[in-house]
Design a protein around this motif. Structure first.
Motif, PDB file in Angstrom:
ATOM      1  N   LYS A 125      45.581   7.096  -4.787  1.00  0.00           N
ATOM      2  CA  LYS A 125      45.149   7.824  -4.880  1.00  0.00           C
ATOM      3  C   LYS A 125      44.911   8.923  -6.205  1.00  0.00           C
ATOM      4  CE  LYS A 125      42.847   6.577  -1.121  1.00  0.00           C
ATOM      5  NZ  LYS A 125      43.502   5.707  -0.034  1.00  0.00           N
ATOM      6  N   GLU A 126      44.306   8.250  -7.132  1.00  0.00           N
ATOM      7  CA  GLU A 126      44.026   9.859  -8.383  1.00  0.00           C
ATOM      8  C   GLU A 126      44.497  10.563  -7.783  1.00  0.00           C
ATOM      9  OE1 GLU A 126      44.230   9.093 -11.569  1.00  0.00           O
ATOM     10  OE2 GLU A 126      44.426   7.114 -11.318  1.00  0.00           O
ATOM     11  N   ILE A 127      42.978  11.535  -6.649  1.00  0.00           N
ATOM     12  CA  ILE A 127      43.481  12.685  -6.174  1.00  0.00           C
ATOM     13  C   ILE A 127      43.311  12.121  -4.514  1.00  0.00           C
ATOM     14  CG2 ILE A 127      41.565  14.778  -6.107  1.00  0.00           C
ATOM     15  CD1 ILE A 127      40.241  13.906  -8.144  1.00  0.00           C
ATOM     16  N   SER A 140      46.797  16.520  -4.340  1.00  0.00           N
ATOM     17  CA  SER A 140      47.804  16.440  -5.679  1.00  0.00           C
ATOM     18  C   SER A 140      47.192  15.796  -6.514  1.00  0.00           C
ATOM     19  CB  SER A 140      48.419  15.536  -4.990  1.00  0.00           C
ATOM     20  OG  SER A 140      48.607  14.241  -4.727  1.00  0.00           O
ATOM     21  N   ILE A 141      46.998  15.658  -7.719  1.00  0.00           N
ATOM     22  CA  ILE A 141      46.712  14.108  -8.323  1.00  0.00           C
ATOM     23  C   ILE A 141      47.202  13.785  -9.624  1.00  0.00           C
ATOM     24  CG2 ILE A 141      44.255  15.285 -10.527  1.00  0.00           C
ATOM     25  CD1 ILE A 141      44.023  18.095  -9.524  1.00  0.00           C
ATOM     26  N   HIS A 142      46.938  12.169 -10.171  1.00  0.00           N
ATOM     27  CA  HIS A 142      47.366  12.031 -11.312  1.00  0.00           C
ATOM     28  C   HIS A 142      47.564  12.247 -12.737  1.00  0.00           C
ATOM     29  CE1 HIS A 142      49.320   8.043 -12.958  1.00  0.00           C
ATOM     30  NE2 HIS A 142      48.457   8.103 -13.375  1.00  0.00           N
ATOM     31  N   GLU A 143      49.008  12.321 -13.130  1.00  0.00           N
ATOM     32  CA  GLU A 143      48.846  12.342 -14.399  1.00  0.00           C
ATOM     33  C   GLU A 143      48.859  11.558 -15.513  1.00  0.00           C
ATOM     34  OE1 GLU A 143      49.553  17.459 -15.386  1.00  0.00           O
ATOM     35  OE2 GLU A 143      51.363  16.358 -14.520  1.00  0.00           O
ATOM     36  N   GLY A 144      49.654  10.210 -14.662  1.00  0.00           N
ATOM     37  CA  GLY A 144      50.579   9.712 -15.695  1.00  0.00           C
ATOM     38  C   GLY A 144      51.425   8.587 -15.071  1.00  0.00           C
ATOM     39  N   TYR A 145      52.169   7.867 -16.153  1.00  0.00           N
ATOM     40  CA  TYR A 145      53.129   6.424 -15.564  1.00  0.00           C
ATOM     41  C   TYR A 145      54.190   6.150 -16.198  1.00  0.00           C
ATOM     42  CZ  TYR A 145      55.175   2.644 -13.427  1.00  0.00           C
ATOM     43  OH  TYR A 145      56.525   2.142 -12.907  1.00  0.00           O
ATOM     44  N   ASP A 146      55.266   6.534 -16.175  1.00  0.00           N
ATOM     45  CA  ASP A 146      56.334   6.376 -16.810  1.00  0.00           C
ATOM     46  C   ASP A 146      56.792   5.092 -16.573  1.00  0.00           C
ATOM     47  OD1 ASP A 146      58.852   6.070 -18.367  1.00  0.00           O
ATOM     48  OD2 ASP A 146      58.992   8.666 -17.988  1.00  0.00           O
ATOM     49  N   GLU A 147      56.452   4.354 -17.639  1.00  0.00           N
ATOM     50  CA  GLU A 147      56.673   3.066 -17.547  1.00  0.00           C
ATOM     51  C   GLU A 147      58.488   2.530 -17.977  1.00  0.00           C
ATOM     52  OE1 GLU A 147      54.906   0.320 -17.275  1.00  0.00           O
ATOM     53  OE2 GLU A 147      52.869   0.581 -17.757  1.00  0.00           O
ATOM     54  N   TYR A 148      59.148   3.533 -18.409  1.00  0.00           N
ATOM     55  CA  TYR A 148      60.455   2.930 -18.981  1.00  0.00           C
ATOM     56  C   TYR A 148      61.036   3.364 -16.853  1.00  0.00           C
ATOM     57  CZ  TYR A 148      65.173   3.572 -20.749  1.00  0.00           C
ATOM     58  OH  TYR A 148      66.523   2.734 -21.194  1.00  0.00           O
ATOM     59  N   ARG A 149      61.057   4.795 -16.836  1.00  0.00           N
ATOM     60  CA  ARG A 149      61.463   5.092 -15.764  1.00  0.00           C
ATOM     61  C   ARG A 149      60.769   4.798 -14.229  1.00  0.00           C
ATOM     62  NH1 ARG A 149      61.345  10.643 -15.718  1.00  0.00           N
ATOM     63  NH2 ARG A 149      63.733  10.379 -14.135  1.00  0.00           N
ATOM     64  N   MET A 151      57.973   5.845 -12.209  1.00  0.00           N
ATOM     65  CA  MET A 151      57.831   7.332 -12.141  1.00  0.00           C
ATOM     66  C   MET A 151      56.097   7.591 -12.211  1.00  0.00           C
ATOM     67  SD  MET A 151      60.845   8.070 -10.931  1.00  0.00           S
ATOM     68  CE  MET A 151      60.717   9.739 -10.391  1.00  0.00           C
ATOM     69  N   PHE A 152      55.657   8.106 -10.820  1.00  0.00           N
ATOM     70  CA  PHE A 152      55.001   8.083 -11.345  1.00  0.00           C
ATOM     71  C   PHE A 152      54.390   9.810 -11.714  1.00  0.00           C
ATOM     72  CE2 PHE A 152      53.525   4.515  -8.728  1.00  0.00           C
ATOM     73  CZ  PHE A 152      52.765   3.712  -9.335  1.00  0.00           C
ATOM     74  N   LYS A 153      53.964  10.105 -12.420  1.00  0.00           N
ATOM     75  CA  LYS A 153      53.416  12.074 -12.772  1.00  0.00           C
ATOM     76  C   LYS A 153      52.696  12.148 -11.911  1.00  0.00           C
ATOM     77  CE  LYS A 153      55.531  11.614 -16.960  1.00  0.00           C
ATOM     78  NZ  LYS A 153      55.920  11.585 -18.735  1.00  0.00           N
ATOM     79  N   ARG A 154      52.795  13.414 -11.015  1.00  0.00           N
ATOM     80  CA  ARG A 154      51.183  14.250  -9.984  1.00  0.00           C
ATOM     81  C   ARG A 154      51.993  15.521 -10.017  1.00  0.00           C
ATOM     82  NH1 ARG A 154      48.207  10.107  -6.960  1.00  0.00           N
ATOM     83  NH2 ARG A 154      47.208  11.579  -6.211  1.00  0.00           N
ATOM     84  N   LEU A 169      57.682  10.912  -8.535  1.00  0.00           N
ATOM     85  CA  LEU A 169      58.122  10.264  -7.922  1.00  0.00           C
ATOM     86  C   LEU A 169      57.505   8.516  -7.852  1.00  0.00           C
ATOM     87  CD1 LEU A 169      54.959  11.976  -5.783  1.00  0.00           C
ATOM     88  CD2 LEU A 169      57.392  12.378  -5.340  1.00  0.00           C
ATOM     89  N   LYS A 170      58.915   8.304  -7.226  1.00  0.00           N
ATOM     90  CA  LYS A 170      58.850   6.558  -7.173  1.00  0.00           C
ATOM     91  C   LYS A 170      58.724   6.603  -5.485  1.00  0.00           C
ATOM     92  CE  LYS A 170      62.198   2.498  -7.965  1.00  0.00           C
ATOM     93  NZ  LYS A 170      60.895   1.703  -7.908  1.00  0.00           N
ATOM     94  N   TYR A 171      57.783   5.170  -5.494  1.00  0.00           N
ATOM     95  CA  TYR A 171      57.372   4.436  -4.225  1.00  0.00           C
ATOM     96  C   TYR A 171      58.512   2.957  -3.748  1.00  0.00           C
ATOM     97  CZ  TYR A 171      53.195   8.182  -5.127  1.00  0.00           C
ATOM     98  OH  TYR A 171      52.263   8.687  -5.156  1.00  0.00           O
ATOM     99  N   TRP A 172      59.325   3.905  -3.157  1.00  0.00           N
ATOM    100  CA  TRP A 172      60.494   3.114  -3.696  1.00  0.00           C
ATOM    101  C   TRP A 172      59.882   2.260  -2.156  1.00  0.00           C
ATOM    102  CZ3 TRP A 172      65.068   2.320  -5.614  1.00  0.00           C
ATOM    103  CH2 TRP A 172      65.184   3.075  -6.210  1.00  0.00           C
ATOM    104  N   ASP A 173      60.359   0.994  -1.802  1.00  0.00           N
ATOM    105  CA  ASP A 173      60.544  -0.460  -0.417  1.00  0.00           C
ATOM    106  C   ASP A 173      62.052  -0.130   0.047  1.00  0.00           C
ATOM    107  OD1 ASP A 173      61.373  -2.177  -1.743  1.00  0.00           O
ATOM    108  OD2 ASP A 173      59.138  -2.997  -2.171  1.00  0.00           O
ATOM    109  N   PHE A 174      62.098  -0.879   0.966  1.00  0.00           N
ATOM    110  CA  PHE A 174      63.190  -0.598   0.759  1.00  0.00           C
ATOM    111  C   PHE A 174      64.064  -1.655   0.486  1.00  0.00           C
ATOM    112  CE2 PHE A 174      62.227   1.858   5.248  1.00  0.00           C
ATOM    113  CZ  PHE A 174      63.247   2.853   5.322  1.00  0.00           C
ATOM    114  N   GLY A 175      63.565  -2.910   0.120  1.00  0.00           N
ATOM    115  CA  GLY A 175      64.114  -3.949  -0.480  1.00  0.00           C
ATOM    116  C   GLY A 175      64.674  -3.935  -2.033  1.00  0.00           C
ATOM    117  N   GLU A 176      63.981  -2.377  -2.116  1.00  0.00           N
ATOM    118  CA  GLU A 176      65.099  -2.155  -3.355  1.00  0.00           C
ATOM    119  C   GLU A 176      66.431  -1.204  -3.151  1.00  0.00           C
ATOM    120  OE1 GLU A 176      61.642  -0.812  -6.990  1.00  0.00           O
ATOM    121  OE2 GLU A 176      61.166  -0.409  -4.322  1.00  0.00           O
TER     122      GLU A 176
END
Length: 214
Positions: A125-127, A140-149, A151-154, A169-176
């Motif tokens: 969700k953007e908002i 919370s509002i989406h601000e951007g995404y860091d491709e290298y790291r 990480m979502f910026k909100r 934030l990083k949206y982890w799953d257990f497999g990672e």
């Protein structure tokens, strides 16, 4: 038993685990670390009330706990702290944990499959209204995404008070998480507790990490 809780805040996880071990007849040394001194002061008070002794506390980054020179039987990350760690940060934390464990020790990470819940099930969700009460309307509002790291910026905004905070934030799953842990531990288990939440439990330290290639 020496328990080292990282990113522990007020120490809820470490204190609960210590209380359980004490009830089974173990002697317990509890160390709680965090970057917030005020939270650690509360942890000292909480541990005195619940355990009858005061936990040791240190203001230190979870990625650098090996610098404390402590050898623990259990290292615990509790309270869904993992979303604030990038993949590289998490790898550094797991390595620091490896250096801080006794040979028979275990690393326990309490987590949430955020990727499945927030990307697959709900859709990103953007908002997003995070909390709506009479005294608080938190968006919370989406601000951007860091491709290298990865990480979502909100941006989090309380419409009542006007307070704002930027969070990555990083949206982890257990497999990672399990994949990273497998580099340093030969035994990695997943215990689910419902609602895509669970515990990653790591034991049997790998001394020579090249052994994972064989």
């Amino acid at each position: 038993m020496t328990i080292l809780e990282v990113a522990g805040g007020t120490g809820i996880g470490g204190i609960a685990l210590s209380k359980n071990l004490l009830s089974k007849g173990f002697k317990v040394r509890l160390i709680i670390t965090d970057l917030r001194p005020k939270a650690l002061e509360k942890a000292k008070e909480f541990s005195r009330d619940e355990l009858g002794f005061e936990a040791e506390t240190y203001v230190i980054d979870a990625r650098e706990i090996h610098k404390l020179g402590i050898k623990a039987d259990i290292i615990l990350m509790y309270g869904n702290s993992h979303p604030t760690f990038s993949t590289f940060d998490m790898a550094k934390f797991i390595l620091s944990s490896k250096l801080s464990l006794n040979s028979g020790g275990s690393l326990i990470i309490q987590g949430h499959n955020m990727f499945y819940d927030y990307i697959i099930t709900s859709g990103y969700k953007e908002i997003l209204p995070e909390r709506v009460r009479k005294d608080k309307i938190l968006l919370s509002i989406h601000e951007g995404y860091d491709e290298y790291r990865g990480m979502f910026k909100r941006l989090y905004i309380d419409l009542i008070s006007g307070r704002k905070a930027e969070i990555e934030l990083k949206y982890w799953d257990f497999g990672e998480l399990i994949g990273l842990c497998k580099i340093f531990f030969s035994n990695v288990d997943l215990k689910m507790v419902g609602g895509h939440r669970g515990f990653v439990i790591c034991s049997n330290l790998i001394e020579d990490v090249t052994s994972i290639l064989t």
